[in-house]
Design an enzyme around this catalytic site. Sequence first.
Site, mmCIF file in Angstrom:
data_model
loop_
_atom_site.group_PDB
_atom_site.id
_atom_site.type_symbol
_atom_site.label_atom_id
_atom_site.label_comp_id
_atom_site.label_asym_id
_atom_site.label_seq_id
_atom_site.Cartn_x
_atom_site.Cartn_y
_atom_site.Cartn_z
ATOM 1 N N TYR A 141 6.729 4.525 -0.996
ATOM 2 C CA TYR A 141 5.476 4.451 -0.736
ATOM 3 C C TYR A 141 5.506 2.706 -0.734
ATOM 4 C CZ TYR A 141 0.526 3.603 -2.932
ATOM 5 O OH TYR A 141 -0.400 3.389 -3.298
ATOM 6 N N ARG A 194 -6.220 3.213 9.373
ATOM 7 C CA ARG A 194 -5.876 1.665 8.953
ATOM 8 C C ARG A 194 -5.104 2.226 7.913
ATOM 9 N NH1 ARG A 194 -5.601 0.776 3.962
ATOM 10 N NH2 ARG A 194 -7.625 0.720 3.416
ATOM 11 N N LYS A 212 1.741 9.413 -0.843
ATOM 12 C CA LYS A 212 0.933 9.464 -1.475
ATOM 13 C C LYS A 212 0.776 11.009 -2.301
ATOM 14 C CE LYS A 212 -2.302 5.615 -1.311
ATOM 15 N NZ LYS A 212 -2.603 4.873 -2.053
ATOM 16 N N GLU A 283 -7.842 8.830 2.479
ATOM 17 C CA GLU A 283 -7.145 8.077 2.280
ATOM 18 C C GLU A 283 -7.077 6.764 4.134
ATOM 19 O OE1 GLU A 283 -4.963 7.347 -0.958
ATOM 20 O OE2 GLU A 283 -5.029 5.637 0.450
ATOM 21 N N ASP A 284 -7.107 5.553 3.426
ATOM 22 C CA ASP A 284 -6.620 4.443 4.613
ATOM 23 C C ASP A 284 -7.355 5.231 5.691
ATOM 24 O OD1 ASP A 284 -5.146 3.570 2.596
ATOM 25 O OD2 ASP A 284 -2.949 3.609 4.119
ATOM 26 N N ASP A 306 -9.430 7.169 -2.289
ATOM 27 C CA ASP A 306 -9.039 6.642 -2.692
ATOM 28 C C ASP A 306 -9.344 4.929 -2.150
ATOM 29 O OD1 ASP A 306 -6.353 6.019 -4.250
ATOM 30 O OD2 ASP A 306 -5.805 5.456 -3.484
ATOM 31 N N ASP A 307 -8.850 4.169 -1.114
ATOM 32 C CA ASP A 307 -8.781 3.004 -1.458
ATOM 33 C C ASP A 307 -10.549 2.698 -1.725
ATOM 34 O OD1 ASP A 307 -6.954 2.713 0.485
ATOM 35 O OD2 ASP A 307 -7.932 4.322 1.773
ATOM 36 N N ASN A 462 -1.650 -4.652 1.071
ATOM 37 C CA ASN A 462 -0.502 -4.073 1.986
ATOM 38 C C ASN A 462 -0.061 -4.623 3.045
ATOM 39 O OD1 ASN A 462 0.043 -3.494 -1.070
ATOM 40 N ND2 ASN A 462 -1.649 -1.537 -1.289
ATOM 41 N N ASN A 507 -2.484 -1.595 -8.083
ATOM 42 C CA ASN A 507 -2.325 -0.622 -6.635
ATOM 43 C C ASN A 507 -2.883 0.414 -7.270
ATOM 44 O OD1 ASN A 507 -1.234 1.608 -4.811
ATOM 45 N ND2 ASN A 507 -0.241 -0.297 -4.102
HETATM 46 N N1 LIG Z 1 -3.888 -2.483 -3.766
HETATM 47 C C1 LIG Z 1 -4.214 -1.531 -3.527
HETATM 48 O O1 LIG Z 1 -4.224 -0.616 -4.164
HETATM 49 C C2 LIG Z 1 -4.981 -1.357 -2.431
HETATM 50 C C3 LIG Z 1 -4.434 -2.550 -1.202
HETATM 51 N N2 LIG Z 1 -5.549 -2.574 -0.143
HETATM 52 C C4 LIG Z 1 -5.515 -3.157 0.819
HETATM 53 O O2 LIG Z 1 -6.311 -4.377 1.056
HETATM 54 C C5 LIG Z 1 -6.515 -4.567 2.647
HETATM 55 C C6 LIG Z 1 -8.166 -4.271 3.353
HETATM 56 O O3 LIG Z 1 -7.873 -2.433 3.464
HETATM 57 P P1 LIG Z 1 -9.360 -2.247 3.834
HETATM 58 O O4 LIG Z 1 -10.572 -2.942 2.948
HETATM 59 O O5 LIG Z 1 -9.755 -1.238 4.190
HETATM 60 O O6 LIG Z 1 -8.806 -3.022 5.298
HETATM 61 P P2 LIG Z 1 -10.262 -3.703 6.351
HETATM 62 O O7 LIG Z 1 -9.466 -3.600 7.571
HETATM 63 O O8 LIG Z 1 -11.889 -2.589 5.842
HETATM 64 O O9 LIG Z 1 -10.432 -4.805 5.665
HETATM 65 C C7 LIG Z 1 -10.685 -6.090 5.838
HETATM 66 C C8 LIG Z 1 -11.493 -6.834 5.541
HETATM 67 O O10 LIG Z 1 -11.227 -8.605 5.552
HETATM 68 C C9 LIG Z 1 -11.519 -9.308 6.380
HETATM 69 N N3 LIG Z 1 -10.548 -10.683 6.828
HETATM 70 C C10 LIG Z 1 -10.258 -10.537 7.825
HETATM 71 N N4 LIG Z 1 -9.594 -11.712 8.580
HETATM 72 C C11 LIG Z 1 -9.928 -11.980 7.194
HETATM 73 C C12 LIG Z 1 -9.976 -14.005 6.697
HETATM 74 N N5 LIG Z 1 -8.796 -14.227 7.536
HETATM 75 N N6 LIG Z 1 -10.166 -14.235 5.605
HETATM 76 C C13 LIG Z 1 -10.747 -13.079 4.375
HETATM 77 N N7 LIG Z 1 -11.299 -11.972 4.695
HETATM 78 C C14 LIG Z 1 -10.524 -11.768 6.803
HETATM 79 C C15 LIG Z 1 -12.586 -8.645 7.418
HETATM 80 O O11 LIG Z 1 -13.353 -9.246 7.788
HETATM 81 C C16 LIG Z 1 -12.438 -6.988 6.405
HETATM 82 O O12 LIG Z 1 -13.425 -7.153 6.010
HETATM 83 C C17 LIG Z 1 -4.953 -3.639 3.081
HETATM 84 O O13 LIG Z 1 -3.973 -4.311 3.350
HETATM 85 C C18 LIG Z 1 -4.862 -3.172 2.396
HETATM 86 O O14 LIG Z 1 -3.381 -2.378 2.442
HETATM 87 C C19 LIG Z 1 -6.563 -1.240 0.457
HETATM 88 C C20 LIG Z 1 -6.662 -0.414 -0.872
HETATM 89 C C21 LIG Z 1 -6.204 -0.357 -1.721
HETATM 90 C C1 LIG Z 2 -2.567 1.318 -1.927
HETATM 91 C C2 LIG Z 2 -3.971 1.827 -0.627
HETATM 92 O O1 LIG Z 2 -4.015 2.482 -0.649
HETATM 93 C C3 LIG Z 2 -3.336 1.209 0.411
HETATM 94 O O2 LIG Z 2 -3.016 -0.354 1.153
HETATM 95 O O3 LIG Z 2 -4.131 1.164 1.193
HETATM 96 MG MG LIG Z 3 -4.709 3.471 0.709
#
Ligand SMILES: NC(=O)C1=CN([C@@H]2O[C@H](COP(=O)(O)OP(=O)(O)OC[C@H]3O[C@@H](n4cnc5c(N)ncnc54)[C@H](O)[C@@H]3O)[C@@H](O)[C@H]2O)C=CC1
Ligand SMILES: CC(=O)C(=O)O
Ligand SMILES: [Mg+2]
Length: 621
Positions: A141, A194, A212, A283-284, A306-307, A462, A507
């Site tokens: 993962y 993504r 996953k 997912e993603d 999930d996201d 991540n 996470n």
């Molecule tokens: N820890 C966890 O369980 C999870 C973590 N994630 C992580 O969240 C991240 C984002 O995922 P999504 O929302 O789907 O991606 P996305 O690409 O849809 O959204 C990213 C957002 O960040 C903003 N952004 C970009 N540059 C920026 C900056 N310099 N300052 C502030 N904001 C900025 C963008 O404008 C956009 O609104 C990924 O890295 C993903 O791995 C996602 C789901 C679960």
């Molecule tokens: C953890 C997860 O789902 C993500 O980073 O997209």
């Molecule tokens: Mg995800």
Amino acid sequence: MAMLLKHVRASSSLLKQHVTRAHLLSRPFTTTEGHRPSIVHKRSLDILHDPWFNKGTAFSMTERDRLDLRGLLPPNVMSPDLQIERFMVDLKRLEVQARDGPSDPNALAKWRILNRLHDRNETMYYKVLIAKIEEYAPIVYTPTVGLVCQNYSGLFRRPRGMYFSAEDRGEMMSMVYNWPAEQVDMIVVTDGSRILGLGDLGVQGIGIAIGKLDLYVAAAGINPQRVLPVMIDVGTNNEKLLEDPLYLGLQQHRLDGDDYLAVVDEFMEAVFTRWPNVIVQFEDFQSKWAFKLLQRYRSTYRMFNDDVQGTAGVAIAGLLGAVRAQGRPMIDFPKQKIVVAGAGSAGIGVLNAARKTMARMLGNNEVAFESAKSQFWVVDAKGLISEGRENIDPDALPFARNLKEMDRQGLREGASLVEVVKQVKPDVLLGLSAVGGLFSNEVLEALKGSTSTRPAIFAMSNPTKNAECTPEEAFSILGDNIIFASGSPFSNVDLGNGHIGHCNQGNNMYLFPGIGLGTLLSGARIISDGMLQAASERLATYMSEEEVLKGVIFPSTSRIRDITEKVAAAVIKEALEEDLAEGYHGMDARELKKLSEDEIAEYVKNNMWNPEYPTLVYKKE
Ligand SMILES: NC(=O)C1=CN([C@@H]2O[C@H](COP(=O)(O)OP(=O)(O)OC[C@H]3O[C@@H](n4cnc5c(N)ncnc54)[C@H](O)[C@@H]3O)[C@@H](O)[C@H]2O)C=CC1
Ligand SMILES: CC(=O)C(=O)O
Ligand SMILES: [Mg+2]
């Protein structure tokens, strides 16, 4: 023997040639012209798993149709020469990774060894994974799965899961029967647009669906014979992949609009026709589609994103933990000032859920819902989001700050993250931006002005290199009186004064397995907001007061099976209360309703698959 040697020599001389995309694509496939065909008595996965007959990605489309292989391989048909080239590129890449790779230089090699075991002996694979989940979750993962997806062309050996591509339109309803399992409980599907914070990885994103589902088996005890990773290949907008002759997916730009929806609709119809009780986890998917698809399907199919929804639940549990860690009751949550960096599927999912949670605590009415929104400041790539933003994303609009009020606060449309942190002095700084290092030293210095007695930093992006900051950075600048959580695992920090800075892993892995298992065992028709909320609340109350006060707001991954059982039980209870449960196998809804809380817990435990070898008996067909 002579023939064989000749073949080997021909292949290796080919490797010395400079291979260009046009050159490779124009080369005719090696044919067996003049040779009689081989008669095989197998089809489908049996062929792919038979080293004598398997051709992998070199099966032509007509052969794939003839042998029931459609969908069991990535869509790009490759020549034998290209297959060898892909293998060699991967070998060389491993040499490079060994020097410049991730923090654990052996991570990819460990993944390969585990993957080979997964191919050979599934029971043993999951025995290892469950016993050593803390050690191997970071391999199967995040973070290593990200690296695996980035290098998937090279790592691909035996196929795992199904591929539904834009080229399969009109065929999905029949090709879904190429999957050999009569029962499928869980599908994790991605379109690869993504993957973690790594962007559009096209068909290579199937690695995340596989990872996953590994957690579904290890944490939720879903039977590994009943999981199905799926890649919907509608093309990719990653130009590097499009130019790469070794890329395994469709070499076209992504479909959009109604063409895109038609593919996903057809996939959903096909899988729910064959397996009406399956649960599909999205997912993603890039944010643009994540919300739309969720709204499109959530009231008709057993599915969730999930996201958007899993992440929201985990973040709420963490945010409530951060309130408790200040020595305050959870009910104080609506007083927290929260700055969120990132307004994509994950960020907006968290914001909506956090606002609803606050509103419920404030009386669960319109006024409460309206007032809760003033607790959030959202910063995206263009800075602070306000009502003055042109072409504002409709999903972010509810969180746009009022211009007059912003003026009073000394802020403006597009203000930088550091300005926002300085002016707002938030209790929580939460990152879902996919921008590694976004919480720079300057931002963390600004957080010293926080009005909280124990500020919380959630660097949730991540994989590891995308984390908004490391725990070392956070603890060294802000001292040990903070709460820290990250999306990918980091080690705790030795603060040198006998104190340890605890690094939590925040996470969605702590929720999605339990959401899936609870839905499966309740037989809920759909996955309601109430079920998701129940899952989140159960996670929030999982940690003891003592742990939380030490800054430990999420359990360690070694407890993931236990937490998943409890989350699943909470989901079942809620599904019963909402009258959504239809039962599962021998346990119909009426019987389920009669179960006490302890009996529900036992029911969950008893229905989790354990990695034990069954006794096998041979029977003639
Ligand atoms: N820890 C966890 O369980 C999870 C973590 N994630 C992580 O969240 C991240 C984002 O995922 P999504 O929302 O789907 O991606 P996305 O690409 O849809 O959204 C990213 C957002 O960040 C903003 N952004 C970009 N540059 C920026 C900056 N310099 N300052 C502030 N904001 C900025 C963008 O404008 C956009 O609104 C990924 O890295 C993903 O791995 C996602 C789901 C679960
Ligand atoms: C953890 C997860 O789902 C993500 O980073 O997209
Ligand atoms: Mg995800």
